[in-house]
Design a protein around this motif. Sequence first.
Motif, mmCIF file in Angstrom:
data_model
loop_
_atom_site.group_PDB
_atom_site.id
_atom_site.type_symbol
_atom_site.label_atom_id
_atom_site.label_comp_id
_atom_site.label_asym_id
_atom_site.label_seq_id
_atom_site.Cartn_x
_atom_site.Cartn_y
_atom_site.Cartn_z
ATOM 1 N N TYR A 62 128.174 24.065 4.089
ATOM 2 C CA TYR A 62 129.423 24.811 3.912
ATOM 3 C C TYR A 62 130.158 24.228 2.707
ATOM 4 C CZ TYR A 62 128.357 26.746 8.434
ATOM 5 O OH TYR A 62 127.727 27.388 9.464
ATOM 6 N N LEU A 63 129.868 24.803 1.543
ATOM 7 C CA LEU A 63 130.350 24.239 0.289
ATOM 8 C C LEU A 63 131.765 24.688 -0.066
ATOM 9 C CD1 LEU A 63 127.064 24.590 -1.773
ATOM 10 C CD2 LEU A 63 127.855 22.650 -0.394
ATOM 11 N N LEU A 64 132.218 25.779 0.510
ATOM 12 C CA LEU A 64 133.537 26.317 0.201
ATOM 13 C C LEU A 64 134.406 26.372 1.445
ATOM 14 C CD1 LEU A 64 132.394 29.342 -1.991
ATOM 15 C CD2 LEU A 64 133.331 27.169 -2.807
ATOM 16 N N GLN A 65 135.682 26.154 1.218
ATOM 17 C CA GLN A 65 136.672 26.250 2.280
ATOM 18 C C GLN A 65 137.749 27.202 1.781
ATOM 19 O OE1 GLN A 65 139.611 23.194 4.595
ATOM 20 N NE2 GLN A 65 137.991 22.332 3.404
ATOM 21 N N ALA A 66 138.203 28.086 2.643
ATOM 22 C CA ALA A 66 139.216 29.054 2.246
ATOM 23 C C ALA A 66 140.337 29.090 3.274
ATOM 24 C CB ALA A 66 138.598 30.444 2.118
ATOM 25 N N ILE A 67 141.522 29.396 2.779
ATOM 26 C CA ILE A 67 142.663 29.686 3.632
ATOM 27 C C ILE A 67 142.854 31.193 3.552
ATOM 28 C CG2 ILE A 67 145.127 29.329 4.038
ATOM 29 C CD1 ILE A 67 143.419 26.761 4.352
ATOM 30 N N VAL A 68 142.889 31.853 4.691
ATOM 31 C CA VAL A 68 142.981 33.306 4.721
ATOM 32 C C VAL A 68 144.243 33.714 5.462
ATOM 33 C CG1 VAL A 68 141.794 35.455 5.345
ATOM 34 C CG2 VAL A 68 140.452 33.410 4.809
ATOM 35 N N ARG A 69 145.072 34.477 4.782
ATOM 36 C CA ARG A 69 146.243 35.086 5.427
ATOM 37 C C ARG A 69 145.806 36.471 5.887
ATOM 38 N NH1 ARG A 69 149.539 34.562 0.501
ATOM 39 N NH2 ARG A 69 150.247 36.614 1.115
ATOM 40 N N ILE A 70 146.088 36.775 7.143
ATOM 41 C CA ILE A 70 145.564 38.008 7.746
ATOM 42 C C ILE A 70 146.713 38.836 8.300
ATOM 43 C CG2 ILE A 70 143.993 38.941 9.484
ATOM 44 C CD1 ILE A 70 142.590 36.084 9.307
ATOM 45 N N ARG A 71 146.794 40.077 7.847
ATOM 46 C CA ARG A 71 147.824 41.009 8.303
ATOM 47 C C ARG A 71 147.131 42.179 9.011
ATOM 48 N NH1 ARG A 71 151.894 43.286 3.963
ATOM 49 N NH2 ARG A 71 152.257 41.054 3.879
ATOM 50 N N PRO A 72 147.183 42.208 10.352
ATOM 51 C CA PRO A 72 146.533 43.301 11.084
ATOM 52 C C PRO A 72 147.148 44.655 10.733
ATOM 53 C CG PRO A 72 147.070 41.495 12.557
ATOM 54 C CD PRO A 72 147.762 41.219 11.259
ATOM 55 N N LEU A 73 146.318 45.679 10.729
ATOM 56 C CA LEU A 73 146.801 47.046 10.578
ATOM 57 C C LEU A 73 147.519 47.432 11.873
ATOM 58 C CD1 LEU A 73 143.624 48.543 8.880
ATOM 59 C CD2 LEU A 73 145.776 47.882 7.777
ATOM 60 N N ILE A 131 140.884 29.869 -2.156
ATOM 61 C CA ILE A 131 139.840 28.850 -2.032
ATOM 62 C C ILE A 131 140.505 27.476 -2.142
ATOM 63 C CG2 ILE A 131 137.742 27.875 -3.064
ATOM 64 C CD1 ILE A 131 137.361 30.642 -1.744
ATOM 65 N N VAL A 132 140.147 26.581 -1.241
ATOM 66 C CA VAL A 132 140.698 25.226 -1.238
ATOM 67 C C VAL A 132 139.964 24.402 -2.296
ATOM 68 C CG1 VAL A 132 141.001 23.124 0.125
ATOM 69 C CG2 VAL A 132 141.313 25.372 1.205
ATOM 70 N N LYS A 133 140.724 23.834 -3.220
ATOM 71 C CA LYS A 133 140.146 22.980 -4.259
ATOM 72 C C LYS A 133 140.083 21.532 -3.801
ATOM 73 C CE LYS A 133 142.383 23.390 -8.049
ATOM 74 N NZ LYS A 133 143.195 23.644 -9.239
ATOM 75 N N LYS A 134 141.114 21.094 -3.092
ATOM 76 C CA LYS A 134 141.233 19.694 -2.678
ATOM 77 C C LYS A 134 142.196 19.645 -1.498
ATOM 78 C CE LYS A 134 142.697 15.263 -4.622
ATOM 79 N NZ LYS A 134 143.282 14.608 -5.792
ATOM 80 N N THR A 135 142.044 18.655 -0.644
ATOM 81 C CA THR A 135 142.954 18.478 0.484
ATOM 82 C C THR A 135 143.648 17.126 0.324
ATOM 83 O OG1 THR A 135 141.469 19.779 1.867
ATOM 84 C CG2 THR A 135 143.130 18.481 3.011
ATOM 85 N N PRO A 136 144.813 17.105 -0.359
ATOM 86 C CA PRO A 136 145.486 15.827 -0.592
ATOM 87 C C PRO A 136 146.056 15.195 0.671
ATOM 88 C CG PRO A 136 146.705 17.641 -1.589
ATOM 89 C CD PRO A 136 145.458 18.216 -1.025
ATOM 90 N N VAL A 137 146.335 16.005 1.690
ATOM 91 C CA VAL A 137 146.806 15.481 2.977
ATOM 92 C C VAL A 137 145.900 16.056 4.051
ATOM 93 C CG1 VAL A 137 148.705 15.350 4.624
ATOM 94 C CG2 VAL A 137 149.196 15.331 2.172
ATOM 95 N N LYS A 138 145.087 15.204 4.645
ATOM 96 C CA LYS A 138 144.236 15.625 5.762
ATOM 97 C C LYS A 138 145.112 15.811 7.000
ATOM 98 C CE LYS A 138 140.070 14.695 3.879
ATOM 99 N NZ LYS A 138 139.352 15.801 3.329
ATOM 100 N N ARG A 139 144.592 16.549 7.968
ATOM 101 C CA ARG A 139 145.333 16.739 9.212
ATOM 102 C C ARG A 139 145.727 15.383 9.771
ATOM 103 N NH1 ARG A 139 145.248 20.566 14.047
ATOM 104 N NH2 ARG A 139 144.998 22.043 12.368
ATOM 105 N N ARG A 140 146.981 15.253 10.133
ATOM 106 C CA ARG A 140 147.486 13.991 10.649
ATOM 107 C C ARG A 140 148.616 14.244 11.619
ATOM 108 N NH1 ARG A 140 150.424 12.050 5.056
ATOM 109 N NH2 ARG A 140 151.989 13.691 5.026
#
Length: 146
Positions: A62-73, A131-140
């Motif tokens: 899994y080389l890519l990570q994405a953040i997806v905003r989803i607006r239902p119809l 597309i996520v380029k980098k995660t400067p703050v990991k979940r914490r």
Amino acid sequence: MIDTIDQQLIAALMEDSRLSLKTLAGISGLSSPSVGERLRRLEERGIIRSYTVDIEPKHFGYLLQAIVRIRPLPGQLQEVERQIQSIPEFTECDKVTGDDCFIARLHVRTMDHLDSLLDRLNTYAETNTAIVKKTPVKRRLPPLHE
């Protein structure tokens, strides 16, 4: 509430959930049985929900990570939620206020893989993807004290 010793134990486990009771006892200044009892109480109270392993998705292709905003119809909110839950590449999803109802994290192998997964939602929702380029703050955790 939790006290300073509980905070120390939780912080140590957040760094390494595999620490032994003996190691945790050394960190907290308690005996191993006392640490075990504290952890059991923290679990019973729902403060500690699980002990987990943090893996790197890239090692599984899994080389890519994405953040997806989803607006239902209109009228599709529950179907969109079902679709998101049924797609295992969605690794996190929050139902939020505002124009978009969901903000989700998705791990994919390629851009074509991303397109194929988002196509499954297109009948039910509009999406906006970054597309996520980098995660400067990991979940914490937020600070455990005031």
